[in-house]
Design a protein around this motif. Structure first.
Motif, PDB file in Angstrom:
ATOM      1  N   UNK A 101      22.055  25.596 -19.200  1.00 32.83           N
ATOM      2  CA  UNK A 101      20.823  26.143 -18.627  1.00 32.83           C
ATOM      3  C   UNK A 101      20.316  25.284 -17.476  1.00 32.83           C
ATOM      4  N   UNK A 102      20.311  23.970 -17.675  1.00 35.62           N
ATOM      5  CA  UNK A 102      19.758  23.092 -16.650  1.00 35.62           C
ATOM      6  C   UNK A 102      20.526  23.216 -15.337  1.00 35.62           C
ATOM      7  N   UNK A 103      21.843  23.127 -15.416  1.00 33.57           N
ATOM      8  CA  UNK A 103      22.622  23.127 -14.177  1.00 33.57           C
ATOM      9  C   UNK A 103      22.819  24.533 -13.622  1.00 33.57           C
ATOM     10  N   UNK A 104      22.796  25.552 -14.479  1.00 38.36           N
ATOM     11  CA  UNK A 104      22.796  26.922 -13.962  1.00 38.36           C
ATOM     12  C   UNK A 104      21.479  27.210 -13.248  1.00 38.36           C
ATOM     13  N   UNK A 105      20.376  26.717 -13.784  1.00 35.21           N
ATOM     14  CA  UNK A 105      19.083  26.898 -13.131  1.00 35.21           C
ATOM     15  C   UNK A 105      19.063  26.208 -11.772  1.00 35.21           C
ATOM     16  N   UNK A 106      19.597  24.998 -11.715  1.00 32.43           N
ATOM     17  CA  UNK A 106      19.679  24.292 -10.440  1.00 32.43           C
ATOM     18  C   UNK A 106      20.526  25.085  -9.447  1.00 32.43           C
ATOM     19  N   UNK A 107      21.664  25.584  -9.898  1.00 35.25           N
ATOM     20  CA  UNK A 107      22.580  26.339  -9.030  1.00 35.25           C
ATOM     21  C   UNK A 107      21.905  27.591  -8.474  1.00 35.25           C
ATOM     22  N   UNK A 108      21.236  28.353  -9.333  1.00 36.73           N
ATOM     23  CA  UNK A 108      20.639  29.610  -8.875  1.00 36.73           C
ATOM     24  C   UNK A 108      19.350  29.381  -8.087  1.00 36.73           C
ATOM     25  N   UNK A 109      18.617  28.303  -8.378  1.00 38.37           N
ATOM     26  CA  UNK A 109      17.470  27.962  -7.534  1.00 38.37           C
ATOM     27  C   UNK A 109      17.917  27.658  -6.111  1.00 38.37           C
ATOM     28  N   UNK A 110      19.041  26.973  -5.989  1.00 34.54           N
ATOM     29  CA  UNK A 110      19.579  26.681  -4.661  1.00 34.54           C
ATOM     30  C   UNK A 110      19.930  27.974  -3.940  1.00 34.54           C
ATOM     31  N   UNK A 111      20.579  28.911  -4.639  1.00 32.90           N
ATOM     32  CA  UNK A 111      21.008  30.144  -3.976  1.00 32.90           C
ATOM     33  C   UNK A 111      19.842  31.074  -3.677  1.00 32.90           C
ATOM     34  N   UNK A 112      18.806  31.056  -4.496  1.00 28.80           N
ATOM     35  CA  UNK A 112      17.599  31.821  -4.150  1.00 28.80           C
ATOM     36  C   UNK A 112      17.021  31.289  -2.839  1.00 28.80           C
ATOM     37  N   UNK A 113      16.958  29.963  -2.705  1.00 28.25           N
ATOM     38  CA  UNK A 113      16.439  29.352  -1.481  1.00 28.25           C
ATOM     39  C   UNK A 113      17.337  29.672  -0.285  1.00 28.25           C
ATOM     40  N   UNK A 114      18.640  29.549  -0.474  1.00 24.77           N
ATOM     41  CA  UNK A 114      19.579  29.805   0.626  1.00 24.77           C
ATOM     42  C   UNK A 114      19.510  31.259   1.071  1.00 24.77           C
ATOM     43  N   UNK A 198      26.843  16.182  -7.667  1.00 32.79           N
ATOM     44  CA  UNK A 198      27.057  17.631  -7.623  1.00 32.79           C
ATOM     45  C   UNK A 198      25.890  18.379  -8.253  1.00 32.79           C
ATOM     46  N   UNK A 199      25.332  17.831  -9.313  1.00 33.32           N
ATOM     47  CA  UNK A 199      24.287  18.547 -10.040  1.00 33.32           C
ATOM     48  C   UNK A 199      22.878  18.281  -9.564  1.00 33.32           C
ATOM     49  N   UNK A 200      22.693  17.250  -8.721  1.00 31.16           N
ATOM     50  CA  UNK A 200      21.326  16.898  -8.339  1.00 31.16           C
ATOM     51  C   UNK A 200      21.153  16.613  -6.844  1.00 31.16           C
TER      52      UNK A 200
END
Length: 337
Positions: A101-114, A198-200
């Motif tokens: 959950x933590x790293x999927x949330x980070x990944x999708x937050x990045x793509x929402x911003x992008x 990679x994760x942060x």
């Protein structure tokens, strides 16, 4: 993973404190996290399927949050009663879902911003084929995150005979209290650095860069476009705020917690301080389950409009209009007869 012979006693008071913090915070975020993410999936999936404003990534972000929320009741039970009677497999699944959950949330937050930044900078480049590409990006993201988080459960040793409460033969330790497997120092540091980079660090740079580019775009283009750009900036800044509040503290304390557990710190007082701060930052990382639905509400016009008032979907409106027309025609025929 012990690099020195210096060790400190792991006091019962520290464990009690950690369990209390986890139980309280997880209980607080359980209800709003569950309700908010179920509503988010309902709104995104049913009502605003046609919009192009990064909804695919927000839906996947809601799924990631919901997966963690569903595991919280078992975590709360463990931290309240100090026993885990549900078996090692379920313990590892819940432990694994936390990091997925933590790293999927980070990944999708990045793509929402992008994606929101791209829609403002180059709005004409987004089309139906790009939407299919977004789905491929989400699929790759889930695969990448699931594989990348495997070391978290794999580095733990299943201990069926180590109990928190010796009077209860069914209560095992679970989660971070499971002992770590013995690995060499280079391997341990390589995994830690890779997770941080990679994760942060890279996601943080991308989110902040998107915020700067979106803010800069407000100075360009026609005045009529500035309203849309402000909404995009609000979304990107919200993603950055969630990232900074939830994930920065955890990734600052994660290497310090690693050093404390590896017995590389000479001061027992410093180790105790780190191990008391790290649970708080881990709880902040879980708080994104409740903050993400708030972000959808305050930054997505469609989401807020659908929840603020009861609206009839377009298809139902058309069917009701047709039924009213048909009913009116029948009334006219009865009057003629």
């Amino acid at each position: 993973m012990n690099f020195t012979n210096k060790s400190c006693e792991n006091s019962e008071g520290l464990r009690t404190y950690q369990h209390y913090v986890y139980a309280v915070v997880y209980s607080v975020i359980l209800a709003p996290g569950l309700l908010g993410n179920v509503l988010a999936l309902w709104v995104f999936g049913v009502y605003i399927r046609e919009t192009k404003k990064a909804v695919v990534f927000m839906m996947n972000l809601a799924v990631a949050d919901l997966l963690q929320v569903l595991s919280l009741p078992l975590r709360i039970y463990y931290y309240l009663y100090n026993i885990w009677p549900f078996g090692h497999v379920l313990c590892m699944i819940c432990f694994y879902l936390k990091y997925v959950n933590m790293y999927a949330s980070i990944y999708f937050l990045v793509w929402v911003s992008v994606r929101r930044c791209q829609l403002i900078m180059r709005p004409l480049r987004y089309n139906s084929s790009r939407r299919k590409g977004d789905m491929c990006i989400c699929g790759f993201g889930w695969l990448f995150v699931c594989l990348g988080c495997l070391p978290f459960p794999l580095l733990r040793i299943p201990v069926a005979t180590q109990y928190i409460d010796s009077n209860d033969p069914h209560g095992q330790v679970c989660f971070s209290e499971l002992p770590l497997r013995s690995v060499s120092a280079p391997v341990a540091w390589s995994l830690l650095i890779l997770a941080e980079m990679v994760g942060f660090i890279i996601p943080l740079i991308l989110v902040l860069a998107c915020a700067c580019l979106t803010a800069g775009s407000l100075q360009e283009g026609a005045i009529s476009d500035r309203g849309e750009k402000r909404r995009a900036l609000r979304m990107v800044l919200s993603c950055a705020a969630v990232f900074l509040v939830c994930f920065v503290p955890y990734h600052v304390t994660m290497p310090l917690d690693f050093l404390a557990k590896a017995n590389t710190l000479a001061s027992c007082a410093l180790r105790d301080l780190i191990q008391r701060c790290h649970p708080i930052t881990l709880c902040l990382a879980s708080l994104n389950c409740s903050l993400d639905p708030l972000m959808y509400y305050f930054t997505t016009d469609e989401f807020r409009r659908r929840l603020s008032k009861s609206e009839i979907p377009e298809g139902r409106t058309v069917s009701r209009q047709l039924s009213c027309i048909g009913g009116g025609e029948r009334m006219i025929r009865l009057q003629h007869h």
